[in-house]
Design a protein around this motif. Structure first.
Motif, PDB file in Angstrom:
ATOM      1  N   GLU A  55      -4.515 -32.715  12.208  1.00 37.42           N
ATOM      2  CA  GLU A  55      -3.320 -33.094  12.954  1.00 37.42           C
ATOM      3  C   GLU A  55      -3.668 -34.091  14.053  1.00 37.42           C
ATOM      4  O   GLU A  55      -4.727 -34.006  14.660  1.00 37.42           O
ATOM      5  CB  GLU A  55      -2.687 -31.860  13.602  1.00 37.42           C
ATOM      6  CG  GLU A  55      -2.139 -30.858  12.592  1.00 37.42           C
ATOM      7  CD  GLU A  55      -1.478 -29.683  13.274  1.00 37.42           C
ATOM      8  OE1 GLU A  55      -1.388 -29.707  14.519  1.00 37.42           O
ATOM      9  OE2 GLU A  55      -1.069 -28.755  12.572  1.00 37.42           O
ATOM     10  N   VAL A  56      -2.780 -35.024  14.263  1.00 38.60           N
ATOM     11  CA  VAL A  56      -2.954 -35.983  15.354  1.00 38.60           C
ATOM     12  C   VAL A  56      -2.616 -35.285  16.663  1.00 38.60           C
ATOM     13  O   VAL A  56      -1.561 -34.681  16.798  1.00 38.60           O
ATOM     14  CB  VAL A  56      -2.059 -37.212  15.161  1.00 38.60           C
ATOM     15  CG1 VAL A  56      -2.203 -38.172  16.341  1.00 38.60           C
ATOM     16  CG2 VAL A  56      -2.399 -37.901  13.846  1.00 38.60           C
ATOM     17  N   VAL A  57      -3.521 -35.364  17.623  1.00 39.03           N
ATOM     18  CA  VAL A  57      -3.296 -34.697  18.905  1.00 39.03           C
ATOM     19  C   VAL A  57      -3.479 -35.704  20.039  1.00 39.03           C
ATOM     20  O   VAL A  57      -4.125 -36.731  19.883  1.00 39.03           O
ATOM     21  CB  VAL A  57      -4.286 -33.526  19.106  1.00 39.03           C
ATOM     22  CG1 VAL A  57      -4.050 -32.450  18.079  1.00 39.03           C
ATOM     23  CG2 VAL A  57      -5.729 -34.018  19.038  1.00 39.03           C
ATOM     24  N   GLU A  58      -2.868 -35.364  21.164  1.00 41.36           N
ATOM     25  CA  GLU A  58      -3.060 -36.190  22.346  1.00 41.36           C
ATOM     26  C   GLU A  58      -4.472 -35.966  22.887  1.00 41.36           C
ATOM     27  O   GLU A  58      -5.031 -34.894  22.752  1.00 41.36           O
ATOM     28  CB  GLU A  58      -2.021 -35.838  23.410  1.00 41.36           C
ATOM     29  CG  GLU A  58      -0.598 -36.219  23.009  1.00 41.36           C
ATOM     30  CD  GLU A  58       0.403 -35.842  24.077  1.00 41.36           C
ATOM     31  OE1 GLU A  58       1.218 -36.696  24.447  1.00 41.36           O
ATOM     32  OE2 GLU A  58       0.355 -34.685  24.536  1.00 41.36           O
ATOM     33  N   VAL A  59      -5.004 -36.994  23.502  1.00 41.81           N
ATOM     34  CA  VAL A  59      -6.387 -36.953  23.970  1.00 41.81           C
ATOM     35  C   VAL A  59      -6.421 -36.927  25.491  1.00 41.81           C
ATOM     36  O   VAL A  59      -5.780 -37.746  26.155  1.00 41.81           O
ATOM     37  CB  VAL A  59      -7.169 -38.180  23.459  1.00 41.81           C
ATOM     38  CG1 VAL A  59      -8.585 -38.159  24.003  1.00 41.81           C
ATOM     39  CG2 VAL A  59      -7.176 -38.204  21.947  1.00 41.81           C
ATOM     40  N   GLU A  60      -7.161 -35.985  26.048  1.00 44.16           N
ATOM     41  CA  GLU A  60      -7.339 -35.933  27.496  1.00 44.16           C
ATOM     42  C   GLU A  60      -8.472 -36.877  27.891  1.00 44.16           C
ATOM     43  O   GLU A  60      -9.570 -36.804  27.337  1.00 44.16           O
ATOM     44  CB  GLU A  60      -7.661 -34.512  27.951  1.00 44.16           C
ATOM     45  CG  GLU A  60      -7.783 -34.398  29.467  1.00 44.16           C
ATOM     46  CD  GLU A  60      -8.058 -32.980  29.937  1.00 44.16           C
ATOM     47  OE1 GLU A  60      -7.340 -32.498  30.820  1.00 44.16           O
ATOM     48  OE2 GLU A  60      -9.012 -32.374  29.415  1.00 44.16           O
ATOM     49  N   GLU A  61      -8.185 -37.756  28.810  1.00 40.36           N
ATOM     50  CA  GLU A  61      -9.195 -38.668  29.319  1.00 40.36           C
ATOM     51  C   GLU A  61      -9.487 -38.337  30.779  1.00 40.36           C
ATOM     52  O   GLU A  61      -8.656 -37.726  31.471  1.00 40.36           O
ATOM     53  CB  GLU A  61      -8.730 -40.116  29.207  1.00 40.36           C
ATOM     54  CG  GLU A  61      -8.628 -40.615  27.788  1.00 40.36           C
ATOM     55  CD  GLU A  61      -8.410 -42.121  27.707  1.00 40.36           C
ATOM     56  OE1 GLU A  61      -8.851 -42.736  26.742  1.00 40.36           O
ATOM     57  OE2 GLU A  61      -7.786 -42.672  28.655  1.00 40.36           O
TER      58      GLU A  61
END
Length: 431
Positions: free
Chosen positions: A281-287
């Motif tokens: 699944e495409v997930v948001e990335v924490e930067e």
């Protein structure tokens, strides 16, 4: 609490390392079996590793090849481990007790447990905690040796990144991951036509046996020259773009339990099995945006003094008597960030050294870390901010780079290990 999986992954040989010291019969067998450059492999080490593989196979209901095949595979693994350990010693790579304790604490936390609970689980399985600690230390050192020697052999060109980004955008299965089984029928680099033909015949025979019901893991343990042989050839889960190119092209669109091969490469003939497949699944990335001050020990600056220097800086920063940016510009030995006051910019935390990353991710916004030691030296870190980012062109490029780097790193690691083994003095003594 069930931490069996973690403990197995972190070293099949741990359980059997104990038995070498508890049996008089084992002591009688404890003689030099192989000379490896400046080191030796003891008979008991080979026996212990073979027995650990047997115990693991029994627990998983796997069948095994002959004792001779198991011993050959175990000896090869121990030879490579010995060569890497000797290189680590020459390079001065060490893992301190505090670093080791932090790593074990993170392992326990990853399983939702405390270090005390992990120790209890080890005790239940008959594994002394000190034996476990030394196995983890050994694996950390081996990882550092590989990174130090292989990283500089890997180059990812801008064109490769661009091509992969385009491919990811075009492919509907770009997020596919495969869990592969791998059997390598190896051939020497200077092998003649007859040797190559013989290897191809062996590979064809293995395919034939597998197609008629032979157990893949047993065949891998008994016949493979690959690094995963003693694990039943299990390569674990790999993204389609991070596995070797030959494998990626061969397994695309293949279904669970399908066999692929033999595939010819410079190392020999590869046979693959799709153990399982899944999408991601495409997930948001924490930067994170962070800054650091790097102080590297040297001939004139001891390890202890480098650490103390950062302890003093941290005290000054908390007291408000010093400015982080000014300290970084004056003292940091990271040329890429020092002129920016130590600031690293927005980044995926996974690009950092594992020790650095773990310390950074434990911080609250604005907080300073205690001095942290990585392969580059001692760091004082401050977390400036965190954010969650949607996929962008930059992120696609970073992902493409990491996928290519990971694939090339694994390929170069295998090549480096073969080269190191070929150049080493190895004498297998009579049993």
């Amino acid at each position: 609490m069930d931490m069996n999986k973690t403990i197995r992954v972190l070293g099949l040989s741990i359980c059997l390392l104990v038995s070498a010291h508890t049996s008089l019969a084992k002591e009688l067998l404890d003689k030099v079996a192989v000379v490896v450059d400046q080191g030796v492999i003891l008979e008991s080490e080979i026996t212990d590793l073979v027995e650990s593989v047997k115990a693991n196979a029994l627990a998983q209901g796997q069948t095994l090849p002959s004792e001779r095949a198991l011993r050959t595979q175990a000896t090869e693994r121990l030879i490579l481990e010995s060569l890497q350990a000797q290189m680590a010693e020459r390079m001065g790579i060490q893992v301190s007790d505090p670093q080791l304790d932090q790593t074990i604490e993170r392992i326990a936390q990853g399983e939702g447990a405390t270090t005390a609970q992990l120790r209890q689980e080890l005790s239940t399985q008959g594994i002394p905690y000190e034996v476990y600690r030394e196995q983890i230390r050994k694996e950390l050192i081996t990882g550092e040796v590989r990174r130090a020697n292989v990283r500089r052999r890997v180059y990812v060109s801008p064109r490769e990144i661009e091509t992969l980004v385009e491919m990811i955008e075009q492919q509907g299965n770009a997020q596919a991951e495969y869990r592969l089984g791998h059997i390598l029928v190896g051939i020497a680099g200077d092998a003649g036509e007859d040797e190559v033909n013989a290897a191809r015949a062996r590979a064809d025979k293995i395919i034939e046996l597998l197609n008629t019901g032979s157990d893949f893991a047993k065949m891998a343990i008994g016949s493979s020259s690959g690094a995963e042989a003693l694990d039943g050839g299990d390569m674990g889960w790999k993204n389609i773009n991070s596995m070797p190119t030959l494998f990626a092209e061969a397994v695309q669109s293949k279904k669970k339990d399908e066999l692929v091969g033999p595939i010819r490469s410079g190392a020999g003939f590869h046979i693959l099995k799709v153990i399982d497949a899944r999408g991601v699944e495409v997930v948001e990335v924490e930067e994170v945006n962070a800054r650091h001050i790097l102080v590297a020990p040297s001939i004139i600056l001891s390890d202890a003094k480098a650490e103390q220097m950062l302890i003093d800086f941290r005290t000054q920063l908390i007291d408000g008597t010093a400015d982080f940016a000014e300290l970084a510009k004056e003292h940091s030995e990271d040329p890429g960030s020092a002129l920016r006051g130590g600031e690293l910019g927005w980044s995926d935390p996974n690009v950092f050294d594992p020790t650095f990353k773990d310390a950074l991710m434990a911080l609250d916004t604005g907080e300073y870390s205690q001095p942290v030691k990585s392969q580059f030296g001692w760091h004082l870190i401050q977390l400036i901010d965190k954010r969650v980012e949607d996929a962008t062109e930059k992120r696609k490029e970073e992902r493409a780079y990491q996928l290519i780097f990971n694939r090339k790193f694994q390929e170069e690691t295998d090549t480096w290990l073969r080269e190191m083994r070929n150049q080493a003095y190895i004498e297998v003594l009579d049993s």
